[in-house]
Design a protein around this motif. Sequence first.
Motif, mmCIF file in Angstrom:
data_model
loop_
_atom_site.group_PDB
_atom_site.id
_atom_site.type_symbol
_atom_site.label_atom_id
_atom_site.label_comp_id
_atom_site.label_asym_id
_atom_site.label_seq_id
_atom_site.Cartn_x
_atom_site.Cartn_y
_atom_site.Cartn_z
ATOM 1 N N LEU A 67 42.805 3.560 -91.698
ATOM 2 C CA LEU A 67 42.849 3.912 -90.283
ATOM 3 C C LEU A 67 41.629 4.704 -89.846
ATOM 4 O O LEU A 67 41.133 5.555 -90.579
ATOM 5 N N THR A 68 41.201 4.437 -88.632
ATOM 6 C CA THR A 68 40.229 5.263 -87.936
ATOM 7 C C THR A 68 40.802 5.492 -86.549
ATOM 8 O O THR A 68 41.160 4.537 -85.860
ATOM 9 N N PHE A 69 40.936 6.747 -86.160
ATOM 10 C CA PHE A 69 41.488 7.097 -84.855
ATOM 11 C C PHE A 69 40.341 7.488 -83.934
ATOM 12 O O PHE A 69 39.606 8.429 -84.229
ATOM 13 N N GLY A 70 40.197 6.788 -82.822
ATOM 14 C CA GLY A 70 39.245 7.173 -81.789
ATOM 15 C C GLY A 70 40.019 7.915 -80.720
ATOM 16 O O GLY A 70 40.882 7.333 -80.074
ATOM 17 N N CYS A 71 39.755 9.186 -80.558
ATOM 18 C CA CYS A 71 40.538 10.020 -79.638
ATOM 19 C C CYS A 71 39.656 10.572 -78.530
ATOM 20 O O CYS A 71 38.571 11.093 -78.797
ATOM 21 N N THR A 87 36.178 10.995 -83.565
ATOM 22 C CA THR A 87 36.676 9.986 -84.484
ATOM 23 C C THR A 87 37.301 10.698 -85.665
ATOM 24 O O THR A 87 36.683 11.566 -86.275
ATOM 25 N N LEU A 88 38.536 10.349 -85.958
ATOM 26 C CA LEU A 88 39.274 10.916 -87.086
ATOM 27 C C LEU A 88 39.563 9.780 -88.052
ATOM 28 O O LEU A 88 40.035 8.718 -87.634
ATOM 29 N N SER A 89 39.300 10.004 -89.314
ATOM 30 C CA SER A 89 39.464 8.936 -90.301
ATOM 31 C C SER A 89 40.546 9.263 -91.306
ATOM 32 O O SER A 89 40.687 10.407 -91.731
ATOM 33 N N GLY A 90 41.307 8.245 -91.667
ATOM 34 C CA GLY A 90 42.273 8.349 -92.749
ATOM 35 C C GLY A 90 43.642 8.836 -92.303
ATOM 36 O O GLY A 90 43.834 9.375 -91.218
ATOM 37 N N SER A 93 44.519 12.377 -91.032
ATOM 38 C CA SER A 93 44.218 12.725 -89.634
ATOM 39 C C SER A 93 45.326 12.316 -88.678
ATOM 40 O O SER A 93 45.205 12.519 -87.471
ATOM 41 N N PHE A 94 46.395 11.732 -89.192
ATOM 42 C CA PHE A 94 47.444 11.178 -88.337
ATOM 43 C C PHE A 94 48.026 12.211 -87.376
ATOM 44 O O PHE A 94 48.100 11.966 -86.170
ATOM 45 N N ASP A 95 48.433 13.384 -87.873
ATOM 46 C CA ASP A 95 49.054 14.382 -86.989
ATOM 47 C C ASP A 95 48.093 14.870 -85.905
ATOM 48 O O ASP A 95 48.500 15.077 -84.756
ATOM 49 N N ALA A 96 46.830 15.055 -86.244
ATOM 50 C CA ALA A 96 45.849 15.480 -85.238
ATOM 51 C C ALA A 96 45.676 14.390 -84.176
ATOM 52 O O ALA A 96 45.592 14.686 -82.979
ATOM 53 N N ALA A 97 45.657 13.130 -84.604
ATOM 54 C CA ALA A 97 45.521 12.020 -83.658
ATOM 55 C C ALA A 97 46.748 11.923 -82.752
ATOM 56 O O ALA A 97 46.626 11.680 -81.551
ATOM 57 N N LEU A 146 44.602 2.816 -68.030
ATOM 58 C CA LEU A 146 45.249 4.074 -68.398
ATOM 59 C C LEU A 146 44.274 5.129 -68.881
ATOM 60 O O LEU A 146 44.625 6.285 -69.014
ATOM 61 N N GLY A 147 43.072 4.731 -69.187
ATOM 62 C CA GLY A 147 42.150 5.664 -69.802
ATOM 63 C C GLY A 147 42.382 5.636 -71.301
ATOM 64 O O GLY A 147 43.332 5.069 -71.786
ATOM 65 N N ARG A 148 41.486 6.220 -72.038
ATOM 66 C CA ARG A 148 41.580 6.158 -73.485
ATOM 67 C C ARG A 148 42.487 7.222 -74.024
ATOM 68 O O ARG A 148 42.311 8.378 -73.743
ATOM 69 N N CYS A 149 43.475 6.853 -74.806
ATOM 70 C CA CYS A 149 44.230 7.839 -75.555
ATOM 71 C C CYS A 149 43.707 7.729 -76.975
ATOM 72 O O CYS A 149 42.520 7.604 -77.159
ATOM 73 N N CYS A 150 44.537 7.771 -77.930
ATOM 74 C CA CYS A 150 44.077 7.592 -79.299
ATOM 75 C C CYS A 150 44.243 6.144 -79.688
ATOM 76 O O CYS A 150 45.294 5.565 -79.492
ATOM 77 N N ASP A 151 43.196 5.585 -80.214
ATOM 78 C CA ASP A 151 43.249 4.211 -80.686
ATOM 79 C C ASP A 151 43.270 4.238 -82.199
ATOM 80 O O ASP A 151 42.439 4.880 -82.813
ATOM 81 N N ALA A 152 44.199 3.566 -82.761
ATOM 82 C CA ALA A 152 44.228 3.417 -84.217
ATOM 83 C C ALA A 152 43.669 2.036 -84.504
ATOM 84 O O ALA A 152 44.198 1.048 -84.037
ATOM 85 N N ILE A 153 42.582 1.984 -85.210
ATOM 86 C CA ILE A 153 41.957 0.716 -85.501
ATOM 87 C C ILE A 153 42.138 0.450 -86.997
ATOM 88 O O ILE A 153 41.682 1.217 -87.822
ATOM 89 N N LEU A 154 42.830 -0.627 -87.293
ATOM 90 C CA LEU A 154 43.097 -0.967 -88.685
ATOM 91 C C LEU A 154 41.903 -1.717 -89.249
ATOM 92 O O LEU A 154 41.377 -2.609 -88.635
ATOM 93 N N GLY A 155 41.521 -1.348 -90.455
ATOM 94 C CA GLY A 155 40.402 -2.034 -91.098
ATOM 95 C C GLY A 155 40.859 -2.831 -92.269
ATOM 96 O O GLY A 155 41.896 -2.705 -92.793
#
Length: 155
Positions: A67-71, A87-90, A93-97, A146-155
């Motif tokens: 996971l990479t979270f773009g917040c 950008t939060l990785s891994g 970082s889930f709770d912060a995202a 809606l504007g950007r919230c947190c995006d979880a991008i699966l790699g």
Amino acid sequence: MCRFCGADLPDWRGCWSTLPKADPVMTVAHDGQTHQVVVRPGLEGRAAFERTIREIFGLSENDTVSLTFGCALPQGVDTGAAGSDVTLSGWESFDAAVFCASLSAGQRQMRKAAAMAAADPAPVVGGAPASAPLRRPAASGLRRALGRCCDAILG
């Protein structure tokens, strides 16, 4: 802990404690598919999120999920200045995202209520119903609307 001077830093959640919060929604993208998923913090929320994305995208237990979270950080409380992106990785970082997504959702909810109040002076009551679906396909252009919230991008 500060990575430059080693000083103890306050809990990051306290910095935004005065901002409104709402049910966090993450936009999840993988192999050209995009879905919105309501998320919850903590180990149980993380496990539910992983189960949901495995189900949505047909991933097996043997598939590795990276996971990479773009917040988009919230706008300034006093200044109204636009927040910056991080950008939060891994999985760690889930709770912060989730927290960033909650703050972004709260601000969107406030902006929507203010726009509705300006268009129609009738009071706005409530938010998303408790029976709202856990996941829903993202409509084309919805993220921009809606504007950007947190995006979880699966790699």
